[in-house]
Motif scaffolding. Structure first.
Motif, mmCIF file in Angstrom:
data_model
loop_
_atom_site.group_PDB
_atom_site.id
_atom_site.type_symbol
_atom_site.label_atom_id
_atom_site.label_comp_id
_atom_site.label_asym_id
_atom_site.label_seq_id
_atom_site.Cartn_x
_atom_site.Cartn_y
_atom_site.Cartn_z
ATOM 1 N N VAL A 147 0.874 -1.173 0.000
ATOM 2 C CA VAL A 147 0.000 0.000 0.000
ATOM 3 C C VAL A 147 0.909 1.220 0.000
ATOM 4 O O VAL A 147 1.837 1.314 0.816
ATOM 5 C CB VAL A 147 -0.914 0.016 1.243
ATOM 6 N N LEU A 148 0.668 2.148 -0.922
ATOM 7 C CA LEU A 148 1.481 3.361 -0.975
ATOM 8 C C LEU A 148 0.932 4.357 0.044
ATOM 9 O O LEU A 148 -0.265 4.653 0.040
ATOM 10 C CB LEU A 148 1.447 3.954 -2.379
ATOM 11 N N VAL A 149 1.817 4.848 0.908
ATOM 12 C CA VAL A 149 1.401 5.722 2.005
ATOM 13 C C VAL A 149 2.039 7.092 1.832
ATOM 14 O O VAL A 149 3.261 7.220 1.727
ATOM 15 C CB VAL A 149 1.801 5.126 3.377
ATOM 16 N N ARG A 150 1.193 8.107 1.816
ATOM 17 C CA ARG A 150 1.659 9.496 1.761
ATOM 18 C C ARG A 150 1.310 10.145 3.093
ATOM 19 O O ARG A 150 0.133 10.227 3.463
ATOM 20 C CB ARG A 150 1.009 10.254 0.610
ATOM 21 N N ALA A 151 2.323 10.614 3.821
ATOM 22 C CA ALA A 151 2.111 11.245 5.122
ATOM 23 C C ALA A 151 2.788 12.609 5.134
ATOM 24 O O ALA A 151 3.894 12.771 4.599
ATOM 25 C CB ALA A 151 2.662 10.379 6.251
ATOM 26 N N LYS A 152 2.139 13.576 5.744
ATOM 27 C CA LYS A 152 2.689 14.926 5.807
ATOM 28 C C LYS A 152 3.987 14.918 6.614
ATOM 29 O O LYS A 152 4.046 14.384 7.719
ATOM 30 C CB LYS A 152 1.668 15.866 6.462
ATOM 31 N N GLY A 153 5.026 15.497 6.029
ATOM 32 C CA GLY A 153 6.320 15.552 6.701
ATOM 33 C C GLY A 153 7.227 14.391 6.395
ATOM 34 O O GLY A 153 8.380 14.373 6.830
ATOM 35 N N ALA A 154 6.734 13.398 5.608
ATOM 36 C CA ALA A 154 7.533 12.202 5.335
ATOM 37 C C ALA A 154 8.203 12.233 3.967
ATOM 38 O O ALA A 154 8.855 11.265 3.589
ATOM 39 C CB ALA A 154 6.672 10.949 5.438
ATOM 40 N N GLY A 155 8.040 13.328 3.226
ATOM 41 C CA GLY A 155 8.638 13.389 1.903
ATOM 42 C C GLY A 155 7.860 12.560 0.913
ATOM 43 O O GLY A 155 6.624 12.563 0.889
ATOM 44 N N ALA A 156 8.579 11.810 0.087
ATOM 45 C CA ALA A 156 7.952 11.025 -0.974
ATOM 46 C C ALA A 156 7.087 9.913 -0.379
ATOM 47 O O ALA A 156 7.347 9.425 0.722
ATOM 48 C CB ALA A 156 9.027 10.424 -1.868
ATOM 49 N N PRO A 157 6.025 9.511 -1.092
ATOM 50 C CA PRO A 157 5.219 8.372 -0.627
ATOM 51 C C PRO A 157 6.084 7.128 -0.464
ATOM 52 O O PRO A 157 7.060 6.925 -1.195
ATOM 53 C CB PRO A 157 4.196 8.196 -1.745
ATOM 54 N N ARG A 158 5.696 6.290 0.504
ATOM 55 C CA ARG A 158 6.481 5.093 0.801
ATOM 56 C C ARG A 158 5.582 3.869 0.803
ATOM 57 O O ARG A 158 4.395 3.962 1.138
ATOM 58 C CB ARG A 158 7.170 5.224 2.164
ATOM 59 N N PRO A 159 6.138 2.699 0.456
ATOM 60 C CA PRO A 159 5.334 1.477 0.494
ATOM 61 C C PRO A 159 5.089 1.033 1.936
ATOM 62 O O PRO A 159 5.959 1.177 2.806
ATOM 63 C CB PRO A 159 6.194 0.466 -0.254
ATOM 64 N N GLY A 160 3.902 0.487 2.188
ATOM 65 C CA GLY A 160 3.565 -0.040 3.499
ATOM 66 C C GLY A 160 3.106 -1.482 3.380
ATOM 67 O O GLY A 160 2.545 -1.888 2.358
ATOM 68 N N MET A 161 3.342 -2.245 4.434
ATOM 69 C CA MET A 161 2.910 -3.641 4.472
ATOM 70 C C MET A 161 1.598 -3.753 5.228
ATOM 71 O O MET A 161 1.473 -3.251 6.347
ATOM 72 C CB MET A 161 3.976 -4.514 5.159
ATOM 73 N N GLY A 162 0.623 -4.414 4.620
ATOM 74 C CA GLY A 162 -0.648 -4.654 5.291
ATOM 75 C C GLY A 162 -0.541 -5.854 6.221
ATOM 76 O O GLY A 162 -0.094 -6.927 5.819
ATOM 77 N N ILE A 163 -0.931 -5.653 7.474
ATOM 78 C CA ILE A 163 -0.921 -6.716 8.484
ATOM 79 C C ILE A 163 -2.275 -6.712 9.174
ATOM 80 O O ILE A 163 -2.725 -5.661 9.664
ATOM 81 C CB ILE A 163 0.177 -6.500 9.548
ATOM 82 N N ASP A 164 -2.924 -7.867 9.235
ATOM 83 C CA ASP A 164 -4.200 -7.985 9.941
ATOM 84 C C ASP A 164 -3.982 -8.798 11.210
ATOM 85 O O ASP A 164 -3.537 -9.947 11.159
ATOM 86 C CB ASP A 164 -5.240 -8.668 9.051
ATOM 87 N N VAL A 165 -4.269 -8.192 12.363
ATOM 88 C CA VAL A 165 -4.154 -8.882 13.652
ATOM 89 C C VAL A 165 -5.518 -8.892 14.349
ATOM 90 O O VAL A 165 -5.616 -8.774 15.562
ATOM 91 C CB VAL A 165 -3.071 -8.247 14.556
ATOM 92 N N GLY A 166 -6.557 -9.034 13.542
ATOM 93 C CA GLY A 166 -7.921 -8.912 14.061
ATOM 94 C C GLY A 166 -8.525 -7.588 13.670
ATOM 95 O O GLY A 166 -9.745 -7.430 13.636
ATOM 96 N N ASN A 167 -7.688 -6.607 13.409
ATOM 97 C CA ASN A 167 -8.068 -5.344 12.778
ATOM 98 C C ASN A 167 -6.959 -4.956 11.803
ATOM 99 O O ASN A 167 -5.845 -5.461 11.875
ATOM 100 C CB ASN A 167 -8.354 -4.247 13.833
#
Length: 283
Positions: free
Chosen positions: A139-159
């Motif tokens: 999942v590509l994640v764009r966060a304020k203050g983090a610069g360029a978008p970064r890839p994220g890993m999806g993990i389900d632990v019940g949520n």
């Protein structure tokens, strides 16, 4: 006619909750009422509400092999599947109220993510969050203050969670999580988003160590997120490869939590504190 109810304020590593006893399921809290209770200026102030209700008194608890159901609501009033810090506070409330005991046997607590079992630990309480699932695809994640978008890993632990690795603590500290991180593609039910930095060295004396900040869906940035801590440790363990340890410590702004993996389950340990009790009139 306004209704006055008892409550207790509690927290787990700064992730705080309004605990409302409702054993017989008499209360029907609206989303707006929950939001007012959690408002830090006009209410009690909290990241969420934990309604203490018998499983037999709530539809989601029907047939659960547990006397008590944790009806967890986010600060915006929305219902959530699970809360790793909240369930420790929930257990602490039950024990202190004399409604349940944790002795030789774990305490079973029903949630929207199934029945979880809580035991005592050196850190306070430990909850078995059960199995986990690594989602396919980044999942590509764009966060304020983090610069360029970064890839994220999806993990389900019940949520659902999306974990993003950052290169250093400077970038972690620079994040502005007052702004909602943007996820592409957006998970169907949304997700909590964890930003992590591995310690240097990553592993010491057989235990891995990371630092984390989190944006919780329906809440915003919180000082801690128990299931997020577990998801973050699982993601870094996955990235680190087969030699990675099964025991982790995770530092969050509100303190330190422990995570361990055992027999295909992930377990979370940490403190649970009840701060004060009172009464409140529902809006």
């Amino acid at each position: 006619m306004p209704q006055t109810i008892p409550f207790t304020k509690g927290h787990g590593t700064g992730n705080d909750f309004v605990v409302i006893p409702d054993p017989d399921g008499a209360l029907d809290l609206s989303d707006d009422q929950v939001a007012v209770l959690c408002d830090r200026r006009f209410g009690i102030g909290a990241d969420g509400v934990l309604r203490v209700v018998r499983s037999s008194a709530i539809p989601e608890g029907a047939g659960a092999d547990a006397e008590w159901f944790m009806d967890y609501r986010n600060a915006d009033g929305s219902a959530a599947e699970m809360c790793g810090n909240g369930i420790r506070v929930f257990a602490r409330y039950l024990v202190d109220a004399g409604w349940a005991f944790i002795d030789d046997e774990p305490l079973a607590i029903a949630t929207r993510a199934g029945v979880k079992h809580v035991t005592r630990s050196d850190r306070g309480f430990e909850v078995d969050l059960g199995t986990w699932r690594v989602e396919s695809g980044d999942v590509l994640v764009r966060a304020k203050g983090a610069g360029a978008p970064r890839p994220g890993m999806g993990i389900d632990v019940g949520n659902p969670h999306v974990v993003v690795a950052l290169p250093d603590t400077d970038e972690l500290d620079a994040l502005d999580l007052a702004a909602v991180p943007q996820l592409h593609p957006e998970p169907a039910k949304g997700a909590n988003v964890e930003f992590v930095v591995p310690s240097d060295p990553l592993v010491h004396a057989g235990t891995g160590s990371i630092r984390m900040r989190v944006f919780e869906r329906g809440v915003g940035e919180t000082l801690s997120c128990g299931t997020g801590v577990a998801a973050a440790a699982l993601a870094v363990r996955e990235w680190a490869g087969p030699a990675a340890p099964d025991a982790w410590t995770v530092d969050v702004p509100g303190g330190t939590l422990g995570v361990r993996m055992h027999d295909g389950h992930v377990l979370l340990s940490g403190p649970a504190t009840l701060v004060y009790a009172g009464e409140v009139t529902l809006a």
